[in-house]
Write a protein that holds these residues in place. Structure first.
Motif, PDB file in Angstrom:
ATOM      1  N   ASP A   1      -7.722   0.130  -1.426  1.00 45.09           N
ATOM      2  CA  ASP A   1      -7.085  -0.945  -0.678  1.00 45.09           C
ATOM      3  C   ASP A   1      -7.611  -0.939   0.752  1.00 45.09           C
ATOM      4  O   ASP A   1      -7.715   0.125   1.362  1.00 45.09           O
TER       5      ASP A   1
ATOM      6  N   SER B   1      -7.403  -5.574  -2.559  1.00 49.70           N
ATOM      7  CA  SER B   1      -7.318  -4.416  -3.427  1.00 49.70           C
ATOM      8  C   SER B   1      -8.437  -4.526  -4.456  1.00 49.70           C
ATOM      9  O   SER B   1      -8.590  -5.557  -5.112  1.00 49.70           O
TER      10      SER B   1
ATOM     11  N   SER C   1       0.832  -1.201   0.000  1.00 51.00           N
ATOM     12  CA  SER C   1       0.000   0.000   0.000  1.00 51.00           C
ATOM     13  C   SER C   1       0.869   1.256   0.000  1.00 51.00           C
ATOM     14  O   SER C   1       0.551   2.238  -0.679  1.00 51.00           O
TER      15      SER C   1
END
Length: 728
Positions: free
Chosen positions: A552, A630, A299
């Motif tokens: 995410d 995601s 991320s």
């Protein structure tokens, strides 16, 4: 806790029929496996025509356990039921096994499969998976679990060696190939006398040996050539050994399981295998801790666009001149060598002229380049090179290097590198350490984990040249020792020096106190709590516009919704984890038709008085998202008006009407100005005109990454009006 095992794909460079002949030789007893004491056939059923054969056996095993534990359990041996189903037409063997002993206390399930290699029909693939669940065992559950996993790991390695042993035995007896099953003939392998089976097949194989000259040359050794093939999205065991290094069976299992989980949750953003392995090693192959660390790093890379840093980061010319560091050949083990003349660097001048933000970018680019060089050296040297060596020359280090903002920057850089580039440093050689070095070491060592600290070697004096143990020559060839360290090799590393004050930035320009890596990131973050969703409003002027999103889930689980309304909601109510004034900027938490979003910690737009179905409607079914997932998706609008994207915590209890839910949320938040965030989401959204949507990858920018195996893949989607596309 259920322990699981998943093997990589193992490849035997022999036909399926020959591997089956080798497999049959391990029954009823197998001297090669001491713990396998014997087996008894319970049933043997052959289908009409002989295409299938199902054999069920009871296998007797000896377990290497403490005598006291065996005495308490009252058994010396354990029994397993094994069911083998061979299909000669499809050329597959499915093996299913479970424990019969203590099946009410311990559950062991194992599944194995032999099948034809998808790219070479003369090779055979093998996969294995298993699970262990210890419900209760006289208070020795933990001990039994460790013993069982140790025994199973040993049996995995032994199982592969057994097949290879019997394959070599068959080859030594002259068997090089075996005929395939045909419907017209009785299939080979269904006679109960294994010796007759072997003699029949060997005689046929010898008569056909002239047709298989090339295959015979290959089979003179079982695994003498590395098989590095792509089996779809599965890992090949020999590929692991060739490109990633030798791993234990359980380490291989952790790599395969984590990789499979990433494929399920991240789809096109799968990191390279060597990167996954670095994170596993950093967390001692603990799956849950590795998964958490890796997801946070992925991320971070996505949010700050680190995948593109080698293409986008152009260091200022003065940085290349005054930053005394650069790459210099390789060490004795083939690792890329980076030399840093820290004592010759004006750290204070660099920080004032460059700023912490740019300096951090430069360090990240060095780490990305290091990983790239490791991949290249792996191909050059023919063995896994997964880390690089750093040589730090401290000649000239003094108290000016301990400037507080400089040390602060160093600690921040160490923190970022430790979390996002674990196990990339193979060795750190510190030369000519002065008296002030212990002070610097005291400051930075607490921020370096134990595994990394063990890779540090410090040479305090000038007597470091030489090839003996503990000398520099043990790690670096004398031919490449730079001239400034007493060698004869020219080195392109800059000499550093004082940075002119004319290059210094102002405090506002440098922003030393509050650095942010890529503050212009396209992604925004929001913290969710139970009963307090985060919402974004999109004002759509034209029908058939395309709403795209990419987010995410960084912690917890959430539900994603898309709503439509003909009326505009009242001014947003913003909630954050710490008391702060509600911003008066009307753009906060809103998204216009251009798709630009604004940062907000937590914004609610749907008013408590609104009624679902009257004031606003749900466009599509809610999407439940788990931690680490995601999600990318799009929706072609049918009507103009207001669209609201909503993320809310999952598992908040029994469902209730929107009005009551908002009322309960207000009651909770009114009792406490500060609430602990239970879930975090990082998101990006954009609105595209329908004619611009086809082939556009703007909204799915995170999918295009040089960090991904599938970075070259692009997709375009066309959706009918009112449809929604979501991919995970």
């Amino acid at each position: 806790m259920v322990q699981k095992y998943q093997s990589p794909v193992r490849v035997y460079k022999h036909s399926f029929e020959m591997v089956m002949a080798a497999y049959e030789r391990r029954f009823p007893t197998c001297p090669v496996i001491p713990m396998f004491l014997g087996s008894e056939v319970l049933s043997n059923v052959t289908s009409e025509g002989g295409v299938k054969r199902v054999v069920e056996r009871c296998c007797k095993l000896s377990v290497d356990a403490p005598r006291l534990l065996k005495k308490m359990a009252g058994v010396d041996y354990v029994y397993f039921i094994q069911r083998n189903t061979v299909n000669w037409r499809e050329r597959t063997l499915l093996i299913e096994a479970h424990n019969q002993t203590f099946n009410n206390r311990v559950t062991v399930q194992e599944t194995c499969c032999y099948r034809v290699h998808p790219e070479n029909e003369e090779w055979t693939c093998f996969e294995q998976s298993a699970s262990l669940d210890i419900k209760s065992f006289f208070g020795f559950e933990s001990t039994v679990e460790k013993i069982a996993m140790k025994q199973y790991a040993a049996s995995i390695k032994m199982g592969k060696e057994v097949i290879e042993f019997y394959l070599r035995e068959l080859i030594s007896e002259g068997a090089t190939s075996y005929p395939r099953w045909t419907p017209a003939d009785q299939p080979i392998g269904y006679t109960s006398e294994l010796t007759t089976l072997d003699s029949r097949q060997r005689s046929v194989g010898q008569s056909e040996s002239s047709m298989d000259t090339n295959l015979k040359a290959e089979t003179t050794a079982v695994t003498d050539v590395c098989v590095c093939v792509c089996l779809g999205d599965k890992l090949d065991a020999e590929y692991i050994e060739r490109f990633l290094g030798r791993l234990t069976p359980m380490q291989e299992s952790c790599l395969v399981q984590l990789r499979n989980w990433l494929q399920e949750t991240h789809k096109v953003k799968i990191p390279k295998d060597e990167h996954i392995l670095r994170f596993l090693r950093a967390r001692d192959f603990h799956l849950e801790r590795t998964r958490e660390m890796l997801c946070q790093s992925l991320s971070w890379r996505k949010q700050h666009q680190v995948d593109f840093i080698l293409q986008t980061w152009a260091p200022p010319s003065f940085l290349e001149e005054y930053h005394a560091g650069g790459w210099h050949y390789n060490d004795r083990e083939g690792r890329p060598l980076y030399i840093l003349r820290l004592g010759q660097m004006d750290t204070k001048g660099l920080l004032k002229a460059l700023g912490e933000e740019a300096l951090l970018r430069h360090v990240l680019s060095i780490n990305e380049e290091g990983q790239k060089r490791c991949e290249e050296n792996t191909k050059i040297f023919g063995r896994p090179i997964t880390s690089w060596t750093c040589l730090v020359d401290l000649e000239g280090l003094n108290m000016r290097h301990l400037w507080r903002p400089g040390v602060k920057t160093l600690l921040r850089i160490i923190e970022v590198v430790e979390v996002n580039y674990p196990e990339t440093l193979g060795r750190l050689l510190i030369l000519r350490a002065p008296r002030v070095f212990p002070v610097l070491w005291t400051l930075v060592s607490p921020f370096i984990n134990d595994n990394t600290r063990q890779k540090f070697l410090v040479f305090s004096g000038s007597n470091y040249l030489g090839a003996g143990p503990g000398m520099l020559g043990e790690y670096i060839d004398s031919e490449i020792v730079p001239y400034f360290l007493g060698g004869n090799c020219l080195c392109q590393v800059p000499e550093g020096g004082q940075v002119p004050k004319s290059l210094y930035q102002t405090a506002e320009q440098g922003n030393l106190d509050h650095p942010q890596l890529w503050p212009d990131t396209i992604y925004r973050s929001a913290h969710l709590v139970i009963g307090a969703p985060h919402e974004i409003m999109l004002v759509i002027q034209e029908e058939s516009s395309v709403i795209t999103w990419d987010f995410d889930v960084l912690g917890g689980a959430l539900v994603f919704n898309l709503f439509h309304s003909k009326r505009c909601p009242p001014p947003p109510r913003q909630r954050s984890r710490s008391p702060r004034p509600i911003p008066t900027d009307p753009g906060q938490g809103l998204v216009g038709s251009s798709g630009q979003s604004y940062s907000a910690s937590n914004v609610q737009l749907i008013d408590r008085s609104w009624v679902l179905g009257a004031d606003y409607s749900m466009v599509d079914s809610p999407l439940v998202c788990r931690e680490g997932e995601s999600v990318q998706g799009s929706h072609v609008t049918r009507w103009p008006g207001v669209y609201i994207l909503q993320w809310k915590m999952s598992g908040a209890g029994a469902p209730c009407t929107p009005g009551l839910e908002l009322q309960l949320m207000e009651d909770r938040l009114s009792t406490s100005q500060e609430s602990t965030a239970k879930c975090k989401v990082m998101y990006y959204t954009e609105v595209l005109a329908s004619e611009d949507f086809r082939g556009s990858m703007t909204s799915l920018e995170s999918c295009q990454s040089g960090f991904s195996h599938l970075s070259g893949i692009t997709t375009s989607s066309t959706q009918s009006q009112g449809s929604t596309l979501a991919s995970r």
